[in-house]
Design an enzyme around this catalytic site. Structure first.
Site, mmCIF file in Angstrom:
data_model
loop_
_atom_site.group_PDB
_atom_site.id
_atom_site.type_symbol
_atom_site.label_atom_id
_atom_site.label_comp_id
_atom_site.label_asym_id
_atom_site.label_seq_id
_atom_site.Cartn_x
_atom_site.Cartn_y
_atom_site.Cartn_z
ATOM 1 N N GLU A 102 3.695 8.085 -4.747
ATOM 2 C CA GLU A 102 4.874 7.917 -4.077
ATOM 3 C C GLU A 102 5.792 6.846 -4.673
ATOM 4 O O GLU A 102 7.032 6.427 -3.674
ATOM 5 C CB GLU A 102 4.189 7.224 -2.776
ATOM 6 C CG GLU A 102 3.372 8.005 -1.958
ATOM 7 C CD GLU A 102 2.540 7.869 -0.544
ATOM 8 O OE1 GLU A 102 3.126 6.611 -0.428
ATOM 9 O OE2 GLU A 102 2.259 8.314 0.128
ATOM 10 N N GLU B 228 0.587 -1.291 0.133
ATOM 11 C CA GLU B 228 0.026 0.100 0.238
ATOM 12 C C GLU B 228 1.388 1.688 -0.157
ATOM 13 O O GLU B 228 0.767 1.730 0.748
ATOM 14 C CB GLU B 228 -1.154 0.013 0.361
ATOM 15 C CG GLU B 228 -2.193 0.407 1.098
ATOM 16 C CD GLU B 228 -2.482 1.816 0.860
ATOM 17 O OE1 GLU B 228 -0.938 2.759 0.330
ATOM 18 O OE2 GLU B 228 -3.346 2.594 0.843
#
Length: 315
Positions: free
Chosen positions: A155, A146
């Site tokens: 990210e 995740e």
């Protein structure tokens, strides 16, 4: 380390580099962790349920084919997904985490749940790992992670998944989530647009704003807001059908970190000035070939995880 700080001019969260030693598991990051999103993620019941079900299916599929399930959990944080994988019956779990204080927490969580003999915590970024760092010195056949933000890949998810495929995973591995799709809609909202301008106000004191001051958006960037935060429905109206921007096939063993898609043309379905965009993404959580497609733009199916829709006003 990076620390989240609020820019007083824009009101947005920004990451500031701080000269602080976090190489030790005993580093005190209690204030930072208390303000982080770990708590929100742990209490996101929809997300956690879908990850658990996907892991149970993936581990079961490996076992039914006569193979041991070796799970790689990238960015384990508190160790939640690693523990889920162990509970699902994985023979081995390799969990990596770069933030040393979180490594300590993950190891404590794993030990208290009785899985220290199943889960190996590696205090590294996954992109710094080689097969020798993996449990048993072997590639994993299931990847769970995740590492997504509001923009999905902000990210470094593409680099992370591409590196894992090349260096840490078997070619026919199961990836959870197996893919994710970004959707977009045109938006009309006088309410949000006025948030970027200083308008003259008529009151007991007539206040006039110089024209050079009227536009005060801050830096030339996007200003985002979750749709749910607009409490009055009439203050935000979508004026086009949802359009699929791009799908990222995280399960593809040949995934490129430079994966891209052609431009998307949006056609207005009703009148109104376009003030910005509504953007969201869904992820296919079944993690195996033949799974249903990710949830539609207007509703999320039982096997897909939908990130909250947000507004973006162009300045």
């Amino acid at each position: 380390m990076f620390r989240g700080t609020v820019n007083p001019t824009t009101g947005r969260l920004e990451w500031a580099l701080q000269d602080r030693d976090v190489s030790s598991e005993d580093s005190d990051l209690s204030p930072e962790l208390a303000r982080s999103q770990y708590g929100d993620m742990l209490h996101d019941h929809q997300r956690n349920r879908l990850y658990r079900l996907a892991l149970e299916r993936a581990v079961g599929r490996m076992q039914s084919s006569g193979r041991e399930a070796h799970v790689l959990d990238i960015g384990t944080g508190t160790g939640l997904l690693a523990v889920m994988a162990a509970r699902a019956g994985a023979s081995r779990v390799t969990a990596c985490e770069v933030l040393r204080p979180m490594v300590k927490i993950a190891r404590q969580v794993i030990a208290e749940n009785g899985y220290s003999d199943v889960i190996t915590v590696v205090p590294k970024r996954s992109t710094e790992m080689e097969v020798g760092h993996m449990a048993g010195g072997q590639r994993a056949n299931i990847l769970v992670s995740e590492v997504f933000d509001t923009e999905l890949i902000g990210e470094g998810a593409l680099v992370t998944f591409a590196h894992a495929h090349k260096h840490l995973l078997e070619r026919d591995c199961i990836v959870i989530p197996s893919s994710a799709t970004i959707f977009v809609q045109l938006m009309h909202s006088e309410f949000l647009w006025c948030s970027h301008k200083l308008e003259p106000k008529k009151s007991p004191v007539d206040l006039r704003v110089p024209s050079s001051w009227q536009k005060c958006p801050g830096p030339p960037s996007l200003w985002d807001l979750h749709v749910e935060e607009v409490k009055v429905p009439e203050q935000l109206k979508t004026i086009s059908q949802p359009a699929e921007m791009v799908t990222f096939p995280f399960h593809d063993p040949d995934l490129s970190p430079d994966h891209s898609a052609p431009p998307v043309v949006l056609q207005a379905s009703e009148g109104g000035l376009c003030h910005g965009l509504v953007v969201w993404w869904t992820a296919d959580m079944e993690g195996m070939e033949g799974s249903l497609a990710a949830g539609s733009a207007s509703a999320t199916r039982a096997n897909s995880y939908q990130k909250r829709r947000r507004c973006e006003c162009g300045l």
